[in-house]
Design an enzyme around this catalytic site. Sequence first.
Site, PDB file in Angstrom:
ATOM      1  N   ARG A  75       0.810  -1.219   0.000  1.00 42.07           N
ATOM      2  CA  ARG A  75       0.000   0.000   0.000  1.00 42.07           C
ATOM      3  C   ARG A  75       0.844   1.270   0.000  1.00 42.07           C
ATOM      4  NH1 ARG A  75      -3.744  -2.271   4.856  1.00 42.07           N
ATOM      5  NH2 ARG A  75      -1.889  -3.561   5.127  1.00 42.07           N
ATOM      6  N   GLN A  82      11.450 -15.015   6.747  1.00 43.84           N
ATOM      7  CA  GLN A  82      10.150 -15.561   6.341  1.00 43.84           C
ATOM      8  C   GLN A  82      10.116 -15.562   4.819  1.00 43.84           C
ATOM      9  OE1 GLN A  82       6.687 -13.132   6.956  1.00 43.84           O
ATOM     10  NE2 GLN A  82       5.333 -14.893   7.237  1.00 43.84           N
ATOM     11  N   GLY A 139      -7.850  -4.681  13.191  1.00 46.99           N
ATOM     12  CA  GLY A 139      -8.536  -5.807  13.825  1.00 46.99           C
ATOM     13  C   GLY A 139      -9.322  -5.292  15.022  1.00 46.99           C
TER      14      GLY A 139
HETATM   15  C1  UD1 Z   1      -2.366  -6.148  11.725  1.00 50.09           C
HETATM   16  C2  UD1 Z   1      -3.302  -7.006  12.602  1.00 50.09           C
HETATM   17  C3  UD1 Z   1      -4.509  -6.178  13.007  1.00 50.09           C
HETATM   18  C4  UD1 Z   1      -4.051  -4.922  13.711  1.00 50.09           C
HETATM   19  C5  UD1 Z   1      -3.030  -4.152  12.881  1.00 50.09           C
HETATM   20  C6  UD1 Z   1      -2.414  -3.038  13.711  1.00 50.09           C
HETATM   21  C7  UD1 Z   1      -3.088  -9.309  11.820  1.00 50.09           C
HETATM   22  C8  UD1 Z   1      -3.695 -10.398  11.034  1.00 50.09           C
HETATM   23  N1  UD1 Z   1      -3.737  -8.160  11.846  1.00 50.09           N
HETATM   24  O1  UD1 Z   1      -3.095  -5.816  10.539  1.00 50.09           O
HETATM   25  O2  UD1 Z   1      -5.335  -6.947  13.875  1.00 50.09           O
HETATM   26  O3  UD1 Z   1      -5.169  -4.098  13.999  1.00 50.09           O
HETATM   27  O4  UD1 Z   1      -1.952  -4.994  12.450  1.00 50.09           O
HETATM   28  O5  UD1 Z   1      -1.582  -2.204  12.965  1.00 50.09           O
HETATM   29  O6  UD1 Z   1      -2.052  -9.503  12.440  1.00 50.09           O
HETATM   30  N2  UD1 Z   1       4.092  -9.185   8.361  1.00 50.09           N
HETATM   31  C9  UD1 Z   1       5.076 -10.129   8.214  1.00 50.09           C
HETATM   32  N3  UD1 Z   1       4.802 -11.280   7.532  1.00 50.09           N
HETATM   33  C10 UD1 Z   1       3.572 -11.548   7.024  1.00 50.09           C
HETATM   34  C11 UD1 Z   1       2.563 -10.570   7.185  1.00 50.09           C
HETATM   35  C12 UD1 Z   1       2.862  -9.403   7.856  1.00 50.09           C
HETATM   36  O7  UD1 Z   1       6.218  -9.946   8.668  1.00 50.09           O
HETATM   37  O8  UD1 Z   1       3.413 -12.620   6.447  1.00 50.09           O
HETATM   38  C13 UD1 Z   1       4.420  -7.942   9.086  1.00 50.09           C
HETATM   39  C14 UD1 Z   1       4.280  -6.690   8.247  1.00 50.09           C
HETATM   40  O9  UD1 Z   1       5.523  -6.371   7.635  1.00 50.09           O
HETATM   41  C15 UD1 Z   1       3.857  -5.651   9.269  1.00 50.09           C
HETATM   42  C16 UD1 Z   1       3.116  -6.457  10.337  1.00 50.09           C
HETATM   43  O10 UD1 Z   1       3.493  -7.805  10.149  1.00 50.09           O
HETATM   44  O11 UD1 Z   1       4.957  -5.033   9.897  1.00 50.09           O
HETATM   45  C17 UD1 Z   1       1.608  -6.298  10.243  1.00 50.09           C
HETATM   46  O12 UD1 Z   1       1.191  -6.694   8.955  1.00 50.09           O
HETATM   47  P1  UD1 Z   1       0.131  -5.871   8.120  1.00 50.09           P
HETATM   48  O13 UD1 Z   1      -0.084  -6.558   6.842  1.00 50.09           O
HETATM   49  O14 UD1 Z   1       0.494  -4.446   8.107  1.00 50.09           O
HETATM   50  O15 UD1 Z   1      -1.144  -6.098   9.052  1.00 50.09           O
HETATM   51  P2  UD1 Z   1      -2.415  -5.186   9.207  1.00 50.09           P
HETATM   52  O16 UD1 Z   1      -3.338  -5.418   8.077  1.00 50.09           O
HETATM   53  O17 UD1 Z   1      -2.000  -3.796   9.480  1.00 50.09           O
HETATM   54 CA    CA Z   2      -0.090  -2.664   9.420  1.00 52.27          CA
END
Ligand code: UD1
Ligand code: CA
Length: 455
Positions: free
Chosen positions: A16, A73, A140
């Site tokens: 995004r 990962q 969330g």
């Molecule tokens: C996530 C939470 C949501 C919360 C929000 C707060 C989940 C499923 N949702 O959503 O409940 O309200 O953060 O900001 O956790 N990442 C990885 N590997 C992955 C996926 C993500 O390392 O496979 C990391 C991303 O780089 C990021 C973080 O995890 O730093 C959160 O991921 P993102 O996709 O931004 O989650 P949100 O949709 O914001």
């Molecule tokens: Ca996020």
Amino acid sequence: MANRFAVILAAGQGTRMKSKLHKMLHPVAGRPMVQHVVDQLQQVNLNKIVTIVGFGAEKVKAQLGSSSEFAYQKEQLGTGHAVLQAEDLLKDEKGVTVVACGDTPLIRDETFEALIQYHEQTGAKASVLTTKVENPMGYGRVVRNDQDEVERIVEHKDANEDERLIQEINTGTYCFDNQALFAALKEVSNDNAQGEYYLPDVIKILRHQGDTVSAFLTPDFDETIGINDRIALAEAEKIMKKRINEEHMRNGVSIIDPEQTYIEPDVQIESDVILHPGTVLKGETIIRTGAEIGPHTELEDCEVGEETVIRHSVATSSKIGNRVNIGPFAHIRPASHVGNDTKVGNFVEIKKTTLGDHSKVSHLSYIGDADVGERVNVGCGTITVNYDGTNKYLTTIEDDAFIGCNSNLIAPVTVGKGSYVAAGSTITKNVPENALSIARARQTNKEEYASKFKK
Ligand code: UD1
Ligand code: CA
């Protein structure tokens, strides 16, 4: 105190942001967002920090260096899957594990500490940091039962209409009992709207097992903002700027217009400094008491002495003395040392130059690769000719010398102590002490020539 560990999630692509730069490396107040998270976590005494990297892994690792360990990962299958990558580094440990997102850079060490302490007091297996927001879109939602206990977290995309009305959100920051976390992660499925393994599902799993789960609600939404796009990035920048500026104001710095003043986290400013609008202070800059900076001035890695005034100017990697008057429109380039009680006036560029105490370069000059003594006056339009296209050479101007206007000093060259250079000279040979050097064509006046010419 129990062992403490942290896992930082930083493997996501950050689609995004629509950027070539990995999301985690986008700066907030001049510092990559993931670095802020590590810096704050380092304040809370952890035994180990593990950062989960994936997209842009090499660059994130290069940024964080030895301040973190890393787990890779390979595929981004969700936040739960991300934490699981730290299993080899953490699973045998006993203690508390904090999980934070690399894209929530504003959470302060005090808040992490408060969350850990709350977690320890409640004896919970998991504690989630939550906050209430006006517009919870995208976050969330925290679902509580009749006893007001946390039941589970439902992602925006999976939430029904009623759940979407919930204003309490998951900040993406948690504390877990380390072993309970890795055991529960094995049970997380990807049966949801995004087909991902959600970390928040651990809450539900522990709850079903009959474990205690708690939520620590912080009143400060600003602190928990998650950066998913450039709109949130600008919002975070604004909040961080306010936080930094207010800290300086509490310490006795006057900031005329805090909205228009940008100070990076490592900058030090003593009391009774005045910052005017449009001031940008970067890197390891230090400003001593009584100095006045701006309007419209950018300083990076500079030390500025007491009562120095710098207006409408740019300075980089230089040391500027006390009671100096700089600008408007001066450019001090790296490795310069501007002495006490000096002046660097309008449209003057200085580079890799030492300017001794009480010396003046008041207007329209270029002084590069020069060693200028004390009480020297450099006249308007003086140029040190330091470069022959291949090499750079040094100009030395000794104490009390006076350089007339519009002079070229062809380096390497020395102008001796107390000597004068006549205006308009091109100096190619050393000038001895106490001499007057004139190096310009002699003037010839042809009397009545003009009137003859006009006829
Ligand atoms: C996530 C939470 C949501 C919360 C929000 C707060 C989940 C499923 N949702 O959503 O409940 O309200 O953060 O900001 O956790 N990442 C990885 N590997 C992955 C996926 C993500 O390392 O496979 C990391 C991303 O780089 C990021 C973080 O995890 O730093 C959160 O991921 P993102 O996709 O931004 O989650 P949100 O949709 O914001
Ligand atoms: Ca996020």
